[in-house]
Design a protein around this motif. Structure first.
Motif, short mmCIF file in Angstrom:
data_model
loop_
_atom_site.label_atom_id
_atom_site.label_comp_id
_atom_site.label_asym_id
_atom_site.label_seq_id
_atom_site.Cartn_x
_atom_site.Cartn_y
_atom_site.Cartn_z
N LYS A 36 0.85 -1.19 0.00
CA LYS A 36 0.00 0.00 0.00
C LYS A 36 0.88 1.24 0.00
CE LYS A 36 -4.13 1.83 2.06
NZ LYS A 36 -5.21 1.59 2.98
N GLY A 38 0.32 5.21 -0.08
CA GLY A 38 -0.72 6.23 0.01
C GLY A 38 -2.07 5.56 0.07
N LYS A 39 -2.94 5.89 -0.86
CA LYS A 39 -4.28 5.26 -0.91
C LYS A 39 -4.38 4.18 -1.97
CE LYS A 39 -6.70 9.30 0.84
NZ LYS A 39 -7.77 10.28 0.61
N LYS A 40 -3.26 3.89 -2.65
CA LYS A 40 -3.29 2.93 -3.75
C LYS A 40 -2.61 1.62 -3.37
CE LYS A 40 -2.65 2.68 -8.67
NZ LYS A 40 -2.34 3.37 -9.89
N ASN A 41 -3.19 0.49 -3.76
CA ASN A 41 -2.61 -0.82 -3.51
C ASN A 41 -1.93 -1.34 -4.77
OD1 ASN A 41 -3.56 -0.93 -0.90
ND2 ASN A 41 -5.43 -1.99 -1.46
N TYR A 42 -0.75 -1.93 -4.59
CA TYR A 42 -0.01 -2.56 -5.68
C TYR A 42 0.08 -4.05 -5.37
CZ TYR A 42 1.25 2.15 -7.06
OH TYR A 42 1.20 3.45 -7.47
N TYR A 43 -0.36 -4.89 -6.31
CA TYR A 43 -0.43 -6.32 -6.11
C TYR A 43 0.65 -7.01 -6.94
CZ TYR A 43 -5.04 -5.33 -4.22
OH TYR A 43 -6.07 -4.84 -3.46
#
Length: 55
Positions: A36, A38-43
């Motif tokens: 995570k 900031g407010k963005k998730n990286y998968y």
């Protein structure tokens, strides 16, 4: 696949126990990581599927 269960680990632990599985059946498991920023998730990509026999 019939049903997929999702387990989210909050800490950096490397193991967990899956509950409410039927005995003497095969269970298929795969994992991926989430970062995570900031407010963005990286998968990440999904791992290869591993089959496990339930005790």
């Amino acid at each position: 696949m019939k049903k997929a269960k999702t387990v989210t680990l909050k800490s950096r632990s490397k193991s967990t126990t899956l509950k409410k599985l039927k005995r003497k059946k095969k269970c298929y498991v795969r994992i991926r990581t989430v970062k995570k920023v900031g407010k963005k998730n990286y998968y990440s990509k999904w791992s290869k599927i591993k089959s496990v026999k339930v005790k």
